[in-house]
Enzyme design. Structure first.
Site, PDB file in Angstrom:
ATOM      1  N   HIS A 273       0.834  -1.197   0.000  1.00 15.05           N
ATOM      2  CA  HIS A 273       0.000   0.000   0.000  1.00 15.05           C
ATOM      3  C   HIS A 273       0.877   1.259   0.000  1.00 15.05           C
ATOM      4  O   HIS A 273       0.656   2.180  -0.797  1.00 15.05           O
ATOM      5  CB  HIS A 273      -0.901   0.028   1.237  1.00 15.05           C
ATOM      6  CG  HIS A 273      -2.120  -0.831   1.123  1.00 15.05           C
ATOM      7  ND1 HIS A 273      -2.076  -2.184   0.913  1.00 15.05           N
ATOM      8  CD2 HIS A 273      -3.449  -0.505   1.209  1.00 15.05           C
ATOM      9  CE1 HIS A 273      -3.312  -2.673   0.873  1.00 15.05           C
ATOM     10  NE2 HIS A 273      -4.162  -1.665   1.044  1.00 15.05           N
TER      11      HIS A 273
ATOM     12  N   HIS B 230       0.734  -4.072   8.935  1.00 15.93           N
ATOM     13  CA  HIS B 230       2.178  -3.878   8.785  1.00 15.93           C
ATOM     14  C   HIS B 230       2.796  -3.352  10.071  1.00 15.93           C
ATOM     15  O   HIS B 230       2.131  -2.706  10.883  1.00 15.93           O
ATOM     16  CB  HIS B 230       2.481  -2.876   7.665  1.00 15.93           C
ATOM     17  CG  HIS B 230       2.221  -3.400   6.295  1.00 15.93           C
ATOM     18  ND1 HIS B 230       2.993  -4.382   5.714  1.00 15.93           N
ATOM     19  CD2 HIS B 230       1.266  -3.078   5.384  1.00 15.93           C
ATOM     20  CE1 HIS B 230       2.527  -4.640   4.505  1.00 15.93           C
ATOM     21  NE2 HIS B 230       1.477  -3.871   4.282  1.00 15.93           N
TER      22      HIS B 230
END
Length: 339
Positions: A114, A167
């Site tokens: 992302h 993450h």
């Protein structure tokens, strides 16, 4: 690495506890940073404003996401939502953390896709916008505003990825830095007006090159499906583990979009010259069409069928934006003028 991962877990816990009331904001931010948003949202919007920059969006998104896939296979990065259970470091002092539907991605975690794709794609947008502002106004201060917004965007996206446990902080930072470098470099090599053969070769090169890399790594004894099994084991809800988040989904999306870009430029080199009102209509129609294309369900069994249809879905995306919709609008407006 345990210390780095542990600190990331505690940071995610603090972020969730202190910003729980902004949950919807973080979920929207992570959704807008999804690599597919570059193809389905950013591309049509930018294309109708500036053709060359729109083409650059597809080019930069495909190459940066493909490289992200290769990096993930090599780096073997963990994801917070499964590492908490796998590490067994939090049995007595388990952090208060919540998973979300966007949490359960199945690929390795490093670097953040992302962050990497968003940093690369939006660099193309803001650098083009800053250049336009500077040319029109001559003001370096005004031209710096897009870069400031770019920094804020990446900061918000990075925090959203930490918030939903997708993450660790260092993975987000690595993704942003890699994306920024790629955005600067790839923006200089946009394949505008390149022949169809170039796009066919590049698209097939991504597919075959990735399959070769996959085979070599597997032959070297590396299990590249390790992250999928962990995702299924530690995700709160089984239905949150989706095939469109697997590494091969990213690959087929990139190869398909790149081939579609070549076909779109082949069918109508240079496109149509449309006034602003028809362009606005094109944007509205394209957005509606891409929304339904993205929502169209695909069979997941057998996997080869899913990936083939996923590939074809993204071949269609540039066709809709660059050929089908503007061609139809041009035809209708031309007939209206004749009448």
């Amino acid at each position: 690495m345990e210390t780095l991962y542990s600190n990331g877990i505690w940071m995610a816990e603090a972020l969730q506890l202190k910003t729980r009331n902004y949950e919807d904001f973080w979920l929207i931010a992570t959704h807008m940073g999804d690599p597919k948003a570059a193809f389905l949202l950013v591309f049509p919007l930018v294309f109708y404003l500036h053709r060359r920059t729109g083409i650059a969006i597809i080019w930069v998104a495909t190459i940066s996401e493909w490289l992200n896939l290769v990096f993930k296979w090599i780096l073997f990065g963990e994801r917070p939502y499964w590492w908490i259970g796998e590490s067994r470091l939090f049995v007595k002092n388990r952090p208060q953390l919540q998973q979300f539907q966007s949490t359960c991605e199945t690929g390795p975690g490093s670097p953040s896709g992302h962050a990497m794709v968003t940093a690369a794609v939006w660099w193309v947008v803001v650098s083009s916008l800053a250049s336009f502002i500077h040319t029109r106004s001559g003001s370096k201060v005004l031209a710096a505003v897009p870069y400031l917004l770019y920094t804020v965007l990446l900061g918000v996206l990075g925090l959203s990825r930490i918030f939903i446990l997708a993450h660790f902080p260092h993975q987000v930072i690595a993704g942003i830095l890699a994306g920024l470098i790629l955005g600067v470099f790839l923006n200089r090599t946009v394949p505008e007006c390149r022949p169809l053969l170039f796009h066919v070769r590049t698209s097939m090169g991504l597919l075959l090159g990735t399959l070769i890399i996959h085979a070599l790594l597997e032959k070297a004894g590396l299990n590249l499906s390790w992250s999928i099994s962990l995702a299924k084991r530690w995700c709160s809800k089984p239905e949150w583990v989706r095939m469109d988040t697997t590494p091969f989904s990213s690959l087929t999306r990139d190869a398909g979009a790149l081939l579609g870009l070549g076909l779109a430029q082949f069918w109508k080199p240079g496109g149509w010259t449309l006034p602003w009102v028809p362009k606005t209509l094109c944007l509205a129609l394209s957005s509606m069409a891409l929304y339904h294309i993205s929502r169209f369900p695909l069979p997941t069994i057998p996997p080869v069928l899913f990936y083939t249809l996923f590939f074809l879905k993204y071949v269609v995306v540039p066709q809709v934006v660059m050929v089908m919709v503007p061609g139809t609008v041009h035809l209708l407006t031309a007939k209206a003028k004749q009448d």
